[in-house]
Design a protein around this motif. Sequence first.
Motif, PDB file in Angstrom:
ATOM      1  N   LEU A  24       0.857  -1.176   0.000  1.00  0.00           N
ATOM      2  CA  LEU A  24       0.000   0.000   0.000  1.00  0.00           C
ATOM      3  C   LEU A  24       0.896   1.230   0.000  1.00  0.00           C
ATOM      4  N   ALA A  25       0.753   2.068  -1.011  1.00  0.00           N
ATOM      5  CA  ALA A  25       1.585   3.270  -1.123  1.00  0.00           C
ATOM      6  C   ALA A  25       0.874   4.463  -0.493  1.00  0.00           C
ATOM      7  N   ARG A  26       1.637   5.266   0.225  1.00  0.00           N
ATOM      8  CA  ARG A  26       1.117   6.478   0.882  1.00  0.00           C
ATOM      9  C   ARG A  26       2.146   7.593   0.750  1.00  0.00           C
ATOM     10  N   HIS A  27       1.727   8.811   1.057  1.00  0.00           N
ATOM     11  CA  HIS A  27       2.675   9.923   1.105  1.00  0.00           C
ATOM     12  C   HIS A  27       2.198  10.954   2.122  1.00  0.00           C
ATOM     13  N   VAL A  28       3.168  11.758   2.571  1.00  0.00           N
ATOM     14  CA  VAL A  28       2.891  12.788   3.563  1.00  0.00           C
ATOM     15  C   VAL A  28       3.968  13.863   3.432  1.00  0.00           C
ATOM     16  N   GLU A  29       3.660  15.073   3.846  1.00  0.00           N
ATOM     17  CA  GLU A  29       4.659  16.134   3.950  1.00  0.00           C
ATOM     18  C   GLU A  29       4.815  16.470   5.425  1.00  0.00           C
ATOM     19  N   CYS A  30       6.059  16.403   5.915  1.00  0.00           N
ATOM     20  CA  CYS A  30       6.340  16.621   7.329  1.00  0.00           C
ATOM     21  C   CYS A  30       7.664  17.350   7.505  1.00  0.00           C
ATOM     22  N   GLN A  31       7.831  17.933   8.680  1.00  0.00           N
ATOM     23  CA  GLN A  31       9.133  18.477   9.073  1.00  0.00           C
ATOM     24  C   GLN A  31      10.017  17.306   9.466  1.00  0.00           C
ATOM     25  N   VAL A  32      11.246  17.311   8.958  1.00  0.00           N
ATOM     26  CA  VAL A  32      12.150  16.197   9.219  1.00  0.00           C
ATOM     27  C   VAL A  32      13.548  16.706   9.545  1.00  0.00           C
ATOM     28  N   SER A  33      14.328  15.797  10.071  1.00  0.00           N
ATOM     29  CA  SER A  33      15.760  15.979  10.253  1.00  0.00           C
ATOM     30  C   SER A  33      16.403  14.698   9.741  1.00  0.00           C
ATOM     31  N   LEU A  43      16.333   9.143   9.858  1.00  0.00           N
ATOM     32  CA  LEU A  43      15.269  10.074   9.509  1.00  0.00           C
ATOM     33  C   LEU A  43      14.417  10.299  10.743  1.00  0.00           C
ATOM     34  N   ARG A  44      14.349  11.535  11.181  1.00  0.00           N
ATOM     35  CA  ARG A  44      13.501  11.877  12.320  1.00  0.00           C
ATOM     36  C   ARG A  44      12.352  12.721  11.783  1.00  0.00           C
ATOM     37  N   LEU A  49       2.400  13.824  12.351  1.00  0.00           N
ATOM     38  CA  LEU A  49       2.773  12.770  11.413  1.00  0.00           C
ATOM     39  C   LEU A  49       1.652  11.747  11.367  1.00  0.00           C
ATOM     40  N   PRO A  50       1.549  11.027  10.249  1.00  0.00           N
ATOM     41  CA  PRO A  50       0.442  10.062  10.128  1.00  0.00           C
ATOM     42  C   PRO A  50       0.596   8.912  11.116  1.00  0.00           C
ATOM     43  N   ASP A  51      -0.528   8.363  11.519  1.00  0.00           N
ATOM     44  CA  ASP A  51      -0.529   7.277  12.503  1.00  0.00           C
ATOM     45  C   ASP A  51       0.162   6.018  12.001  1.00  0.00           C
ATOM     46  N   ASP A  52       0.220   5.833  10.681  1.00  0.00           N
ATOM     47  CA  ASP A  52       0.739   4.576  10.144  1.00  0.00           C
ATOM     48  C   ASP A  52       2.178   4.666   9.628  1.00  0.00           C
ATOM     49  N   LEU A  53       2.829   5.799   9.737  1.00  0.00           N
ATOM     50  CA  LEU A  53       4.194   5.929   9.229  1.00  0.00           C
ATOM     51  C   LEU A  53       5.157   4.981   9.948  1.00  0.00           C
ATOM     52  N   HIS A  54       4.905   4.694  11.211  1.00  0.00           N
ATOM     53  CA  HIS A  54       5.787   3.794  11.967  1.00  0.00           C
ATOM     54  C   HIS A  54       5.813   2.382  11.379  1.00  0.00           C
ATOM     55  N   ALA A  55       4.820   2.024  10.566  1.00  0.00           N
ATOM     56  CA  ALA A  55       4.749   0.687   9.980  1.00  0.00           C
ATOM     57  C   ALA A  55       5.325   0.633   8.561  1.00  0.00           C
ATOM     58  N   ALA A  56       5.955   1.701   8.118  1.00  0.00           N
ATOM     59  CA  ALA A  56       6.502   1.740   6.756  1.00  0.00           C
ATOM     60  C   ALA A  56       7.622   0.722   6.577  1.00  0.00           C
ATOM     61  N   ASP A  80       9.387  13.133  22.597  1.00  0.00           N
ATOM     62  CA  ASP A  80       8.731  14.357  22.103  1.00  0.00           C
ATOM     63  C   ASP A  80       7.675  14.052  21.042  1.00  0.00           C
ATOM     64  N   HIS A  81       7.282  12.774  20.901  1.00  0.00           N
ATOM     65  CA  HIS A  81       6.256  12.289  19.974  1.00  0.00           C
ATOM     66  C   HIS A  81       6.708  12.298  18.517  1.00  0.00           C
ATOM     67  N   SER A  82       7.997  12.496  18.279  1.00  0.00           N
ATOM     68  CA  SER A  82       8.509  12.355  16.925  1.00  0.00           C
ATOM     69  C   SER A  82       8.815  10.878  16.685  1.00  0.00           C
ATOM     70  N   LEU A  83       9.142  10.561  15.432  1.00  0.00           N
ATOM     71  CA  LEU A  83       9.435   9.181  15.055  1.00  0.00           C
ATOM     72  C   LEU A  83      10.806   9.137  14.420  1.00  0.00           C
ATOM     73  N   LYS A  84      11.639   8.207  14.878  1.00  0.00           N
ATOM     74  CA  LYS A  84      12.971   8.032  14.292  1.00  0.00           C
ATOM     75  C   LYS A  84      12.973   6.728  13.505  1.00  0.00           C
ATOM     76  N   LEU A  85      13.350   6.846  12.212  1.00  0.00           N
ATOM     77  CA  LEU A  85      13.481   5.681  11.354  1.00  0.00           C
ATOM     78  C   LEU A  85      14.930   5.548  10.936  1.00  0.00           C
ATOM     79  N   GLU A  86      15.484   4.355  11.078  1.00  0.00           N
ATOM     80  CA  GLU A  86      16.830   4.078  10.572  1.00  0.00           C
ATOM     81  C   GLU A  86      16.660   3.374   9.240  1.00  0.00           C
TER      82      GLU A  86
END
Length: 90
Positions: A24-33, A43-44, A49-56, A80-86
Amino acid sequence: MDSPGPVNGKARIDYTQDTLFGPLARHVECQVSVRHTPRRMELRVFQPLPDDLHAAQTVVLALEGRRTSGVVKARQRLPDHSLKLELEPQ
């Protein structure tokens, strides 16, 4: 070799999730680091942020005119409720 400091800004994130019915493809625009290391990219993603980004499973990031893609190897919700993806860059 020192890695450069993080790159911050508003990015478009295209991501996929595996479902019972296929990817399932999705997209979002967010502030990142974004911080690059020799073998990984951190990627922080900040709120909101969308509820399902953590499952990407895969991510394509467009930031400052550059596109980077990677496979998600680890994920962590931060205090701080942000999400970190490696990501492992592709």
